[in-house]
Enzyme design. Structure first.
Site, PDB file in Angstrom:
ATOM      1  N   CYS A   1      73.353   6.271  19.876  1.00 48.11           N
ATOM      2  CA  CYS A   1      74.863   6.296  19.946  1.00 48.11           C
ATOM      3  C   CYS A   1      75.448   7.552  19.473  1.00 48.11           C
ATOM      4  O   CYS A   1      74.680   8.458  18.902  1.00 48.11           O
ATOM      5  CB  CYS A   1      75.519   5.127  19.477  1.00 48.11           C
ATOM      6  SG  CYS A   1      75.548   5.099  17.628  1.00 48.11           S
TER       7      CYS A   1
ATOM      8  N   CYS B   1      32.433  27.648  29.327  1.00 40.90           N
ATOM      9  CA  CYS B   1      31.667  26.967  28.345  1.00 40.90           C
ATOM     10  C   CYS B   1      32.763  26.548  27.318  1.00 40.90           C
ATOM     11  O   CYS B   1      33.824  26.780  27.366  1.00 40.90           O
ATOM     12  CB  CYS B   1      30.658  28.040  27.577  1.00 40.90           C
ATOM     13  SG  CYS B   1      31.130  29.433  26.858  1.00 40.90           S
TER      14      CYS B   1
ATOM     15  N   CYS C   1      35.082  29.128  25.797  1.00 46.99           N
ATOM     16  CA  CYS C   1      36.275  29.466  26.526  1.00 46.99           C
ATOM     17  C   CYS C   1      37.449  28.523  26.082  1.00 46.99           C
ATOM     18  O   CYS C   1      38.483  29.058  25.981  1.00 46.99           O
ATOM     19  CB  CYS C   1      35.858  29.295  28.018  1.00 46.99           C
ATOM     20  SG  CYS C   1      34.520  30.452  28.637  1.00 46.99           S
TER      21      CYS C   1
ATOM     22  N   ASP D   1      46.380 -13.439  21.827  1.00 47.99           N
ATOM     23  CA  ASP D   1      47.391 -14.297  22.070  1.00 47.99           C
ATOM     24  C   ASP D   1      47.266 -15.395  22.890  1.00 47.99           C
ATOM     25  O   ASP D   1      46.419 -15.445  24.011  1.00 47.99           O
ATOM     26  CB  ASP D   1      48.709 -13.292  22.639  1.00 47.99           C
ATOM     27  CG  ASP D   1      50.001 -14.170  22.815  1.00 47.99           C
ATOM     28  OD1 ASP D   1      50.163 -14.922  21.846  1.00 47.99           O
ATOM     29  OD2 ASP D   1      50.406 -14.148  23.917  1.00 47.99           O
TER      30      ASP D   1
ATOM     31  N   ASP E   1      50.298  -9.882  25.862  1.00 51.91           N
ATOM     32  CA  ASP E   1      51.030  -9.573  27.309  1.00 51.91           C
ATOM     33  C   ASP E   1      52.297  -9.431  27.048  1.00 51.91           C
ATOM     34  O   ASP E   1      53.191  -9.126  27.956  1.00 51.91           O
ATOM     35  CB  ASP E   1      50.572 -10.622  28.472  1.00 51.91           C
ATOM     36  CG  ASP E   1      51.201 -11.901  27.977  1.00 51.91           C
ATOM     37  OD1 ASP E   1      51.182 -12.436  26.983  1.00 51.91           O
ATOM     38  OD2 ASP E   1      51.507 -12.584  28.907  1.00 51.91           O
TER      39      ASP E   1
END
Length: 948
Positions: A137, A205, A208, A634, A833
């Protein structure tokens, strides 16, 4: 027509934004609605003759969100998580009011007081923009602006809540971005930079990768760098106030590599870039062998007299020094140019990579041979090594070509996902169909889809009905029926009828785009085990160069005479003898295999998971998942379907099941209770007609009463029956048996005579028990956590075969229960979920969320199962174990190859055990073998696939 802005509290994600939008848009009389998630506001236009403002507010409240009548005091976050309520803050004015015109939002500013240390304006000022998280806020804005303004040297601090950015003008002599970041984080807010993904060209490689990460990490304004050799991509988090994308690209170019920004998802461009690389290396390969083979034959002819005598004309030409010099020079300038140019650019910036090894080895052989052609170097230099140099180049280019092909195969998962996208969309503009590019579809557009077409974006069906093939998302081959009001997902295929739908998520916000982004992020991430490879790669090149140098001096000063190289091997020059061994050391060393082992396996593993609906968010999740020994499920919505279903109908007194069920449905038809809805749905599924009753009366805590054809029908508890003069005792055994199985048993009576028992329960999902069995066979302890009473919880646990039950656990205490298991030394995964599972998902070593669950749960998890099949929990763990096994195999063979190859090349087991050209071939094959081994992961089968 009236306009209104309302402040809404409780929106936390795009799902909330969509729900609020759809709720308001569905109201009769509302013409337009725009919901701003960041600002927590909704802008609405409506016809006041059809709907009043109070109805709009009520609809939002009914959807589960709060319309703020008065701005609440801002809880100011602190670093330790305690919320402090600041005192003396004035309340904001009421924003839920009708206005003629919606004013544009503008940021608040705070002018800092004059610096305490500077009495005159600074000679030079700079500006920076900082991303800020955690603001809720206007008071948050004031908190940050106030503390930033207090810093010596800050001229002006402006914080914008909507864009979540802090813009600071300052004197760089006195203060800098580091102090701004510390000030903001000390207040308890987060600081984020912007992110850019680059396509990096020229990496060969692990060195790099190290060079680029190290070089970019030193830049002022770069916060984090992650470069992936396999995908040829780099993700850079940076402060846009201190550095630009172009600066980052220039830095990569200066180091000696190419780079371009990747914007959005473009399968054609990705395929084109990969194709160009493969084609380039293929051309180099063909040219290298065309030029190298004659030179190599000519070099062999110098030492093999019968070969010269067999074809004297040809061998004499091929063995000519000037012919060999010209062809070898062409090899160095054309296919070999990439190695020399890469080594030069790297050395310019103090970076070393595999190009330096190759350029040093091949360049040495070429230069000494060239010198012996044009200069009289004396005895021992009659033999030329042009053939050695060009065959080195040829075999190394062969390795790069095979590696490029292998890398292309590892990105198949992303390509398949990208290929699912539609290219165009058909939208309605002024009631006329218009075909547009998918990029031009905007949220709110009405999209028209015909049979056989792919849906371009996500949305909600407005008119029509059809069946959609959603197998790309869920893996389920059976088409899903869609009617008006149903959600549809982009890239799914319309099988039957035509329909129109309103676009809700477009571009990068679609479900498919989010999946692609998640998979790309996972494939760019590094598993912790890669730290070993990174440490080795960081020192590999210098170490190999040092070993080659030591080997050269040893064989030049000591080994040449000790082993009588001239007599035994026919090399008269100590310099040449030592040089050949040093070249062999340089070309046999292979940092590529070390660098590729982890990222290629992670890429193939996460890609394989994505193809089958298992989204693994990175290498760390893969590495952690393999060590899990406890899975916490769950109950509601995870092990069970999450909604009650009719399970039993037991008649008594000679009546039929259909009669008992019909009476129960009559009693519950007017009820909105979930148990009542389950009974009604169960009757409908059995094809039972549902007549209407009269005088419906809900008896709180006991049941319902209704009148049917003049008879009184009761449905409810034992007490309801007892209170109405009936004795339920004869049915106690039946009811207790049902209750012991976790079911809710209800008695049905007509005219004071008990007719039977109805049972309803939240039933198990189809494959829950099978998934638990698989986990137990893997030696993993299974735990169920639920807020249900212990008897119901244990009943469900018995059905599914769960080892341990945590019952009567409040949602807020789930994370604490997970923590208790971890305190015992267990490696815990949480499968859930819902929103209330999010803290536990975060607390667990691995959070696994079901794709059918909430956005918050999926954001909190490290693994997301798109298909609502718990067997994929097993598959995810097995895939993690298989991937980590491939990583270990790759690292083992990479280290074993270098550990064995370099001593052989040095001459530890005698000189010239392996020729330089053969060493180059072995080096090339080591990278290809590591890649091919990782690609075997593509054969991995999921548990649900094995069951078919």
């Amino acid at each position: 027509m009236d306009d209104v802005i309302i402040k809404i509290k409780g929106m936390t994600c795009q799902h909330c934004q969509k729900r609020v939008h759809d709720t308001i848009a569905a109201l009769d009389g509302v013409t337009t609605v725009r919901v701003d998630l960041e600002a927590g506001k909704a802008t609405i236009s409506y016809d006041s003759s059809k709907i009043d403002f109070e109805q709009v507010k009520q609809a939002v409240s009914d959807a589960g969100y709060k319309v703020v009548e008065k701005e609440e005091v801002c809880p100011m976050p602190t670093p330790n998580g305690v919320k402090l309520i600041t005192e003396g803050m004035a309340s904001m004015p009421v924003e839920a009011e009708v206005i003629d015109e919606v004013p544009p939002a503008g940021p608040k500013t705070a002018q800092s007081p004059p610096s305490k240390t500077a009495l005159s304006p600074p000679s030079r000022t700079e500006k920076t923009a900082i991303g800020v998280t955690g603001m809720t806020c206007a008071s948050c804005v004031q908190n940050i602006e106030k503390d930033l303004s207090k810093l010596p040297g800050v001229i002006k601090a402006v914080v914008n809540l909507t864009t979540e950015k802090a813009s600071v003008e300052y004197d760089p002599v006195q203060v800098g971005p580091e102090q701004f970041t510390k000030t903001i984080t000390d207040l308890g807010y987060g600081v984020v930079g912007e992110s850019v993904t680059l396509h990096i060209i020229g990496m060969t490689c692990a060195s790099c990768v190290q060079n680029i990460e190290r070089g970019l990490g030193k830049l002022n304004g770069v916060l984090k760098v992650s470069v992936n050799l396999t995908t040829e991509k780099g993700t850079v988090e940076y402060d846009p106030g201190r550095i630009t994308v172009q600066d980052i690209i220039k830095a990569v170019t200066d180091i000696g590599y190419g780079a371009e920004e990747i914007k959005g998802v473009d399968v054609d461009r990705e395929r084109e870039a990969r194709g160009k690389e493969i084609l380039s290396q293929k051309r180099n390969l063909i040219l290298a062998f065309i030029l190298a083979v004659p030179v190599s034959i000519g070099e062999m002819g110098q030492n093999i007299a019968p070969l010269v005598n067999a074809v004297p004309g040809i061998m004499g030409f091929l063995g000519n020094d000037y012919f060999q010099f010209i062809f070898a020079t062409l090899v160095m300038l054309l296919p070999g140019r990439q190695f020399f140019s890469g080594a030069y650019k790297g050395l310019k910036h103090g970076a070393t990579d595999m190009n330096l090894l190759i350029a040093t080895g091949t360049g040495s052989a070429y230069l000494i041979s060239t010198a012996s052609v044009f200069l009289n170097l004396g005895a021992g230099f009659e033999h030329k090594y042009f053939g050695t140099a060009v065959m080195l180049i040829a075999f190394i280019v062969l390795g790069r070509y095979l590696e490029a092909n292998s890398r292309g195969k590892t990105s198949d998962a992303i390509k398949k996902l990208m290929g699912l996208q539609a290219r165009t969309a058909r939208i309605l503009v002024d009631k006329t169909e218009r075909e547009v590019s998918i990029e031009d579809v905007k949220s709110g557009d009405i999209v028209v889809v015909r049979p056989g077409e792919k849906l371009p974006v996500d949305g909600i069906v407005v008119e029509g009905r059809s069946a959609l093939d959603e197998s790309m998302l869920t893996g389920e081959s059976i088409p899903v029926e869609k009617n008006a009001g149903d959600e549809v997902i982009g890239a799914t295929i319309n099988k039957t009828g035509s329909f129109t739908y309103r676009a809700t998520r477009v571009g990068a916000d679609t479900a498919l785009a989010q999946i692609i982004k998640l998979v790309e992020d996972a494939q760019t991430s590094k598993a912790p085990i890669q730290r070993i490879a990174d440490i080795v790669a960081g020192h590999f090149i210098v170490t190999v160069m040092s070993i080659a140098l030591v080997a050269f001096f040893y064989w030049y000063f000591i080994g040449f005479e000790r082993l009588d190289i001239e007599t035994n091997y026919g090399i008269a020059s100590p310099f040449l003898a030592a040089l050949l061994i040093a070249i062999t050391v340089l070309v046999i060393a292979c940092p590529c295999a070390v660098g590729l082992a982890t990222p290629i396996a992670v890429m193939v593993g996460t890609g394989k998971g994505a193809e089958n609906g298992i989204l693994i968010k990175g290498g760390e999740a893969l590495e952690t998942a393999q060590n899990l020994d406890t899975i916490v499920f769950d109950k509601t919505g995870t092990l069970t379907r999450g909604e009650p279903q009719l399970t039993d109908v037991v008649p008594v007194g000679g009546v039929s099941e259909d009669t008992v069920l019909m009476l129960a449905v009559i009693a519950e038809k007017g009820s909105e209770h979930p148990l009542g809805e389950a009974i009604v749905k169960g009757a409908a599924a059995r094809g039972i007609d549902i007549p209407n009753g009269q005088d419906f009366n809900a008896i709180a805590g006991h049941g319902v009463q209704v009148t049917y054809e003049g008879s009184r029908v009761l449905l409810g508890t034992r007490k309801l029956m007892t209170d109405n003069g009936m004795d339920p005792a004869p049915l106690n055994n039946i009811m207790e048996a049902m209750e012991n199985d976790g079911k809710t048993a209800m008695l049905i009576a007509k005219d004071n005579e008990i007719m039977g028992v109805i049972a309803v329960a939240d039933t198990l999902k189809e494959h829950s028990a099978q998934a638990v069995k698989y986990l137990q066979e893997m030696g993993i302890t299974t735990v169920m956590i639920t807020g249900d009473n212990r008897r119901t919880a244990e009943a469900i646990a018995r059905q599914v075969g769960i080892d341990q039950v945590l019952a009567e656990v409040l949602p807020r205490d789930k994370a604490a229960e997970v923590k208790k298991l971890q305190a015992k030394g267990q490696k815990v995964a949480m499968v859930g979920d819902g929103i209330n599972d999010a803290p536990a998902l975060m607390q667990a070593d691995i959070g696994i969320a079901l794709g059918s669950g909430t956005d918050v749960a999926m954001e909190s998890a490290q693994i997301v199962l798109i298909k609502d099949d718990l067997r994929d929990v097993v598959s995810g763990i097995e895939l993690s174990k298989r991937t980590m096994s491939k990583i270990r195999q790759g690292l083992f063979w990479a280290f074993a190859y270098n550990t064995a190859g370099i001593p052989i090349a040095v001459g530890l087991f005698g000189p010239y055990v392996i020729a330089p050209a053969l060493a180059a071939l072995f080096m090339a094959m080591s990278s290809v073998s590591v890649t091919t081994n990782a690609l075997l992961l593509k054969r991995f089968k999921l548990k649900r696939q094995e069951a078919v």
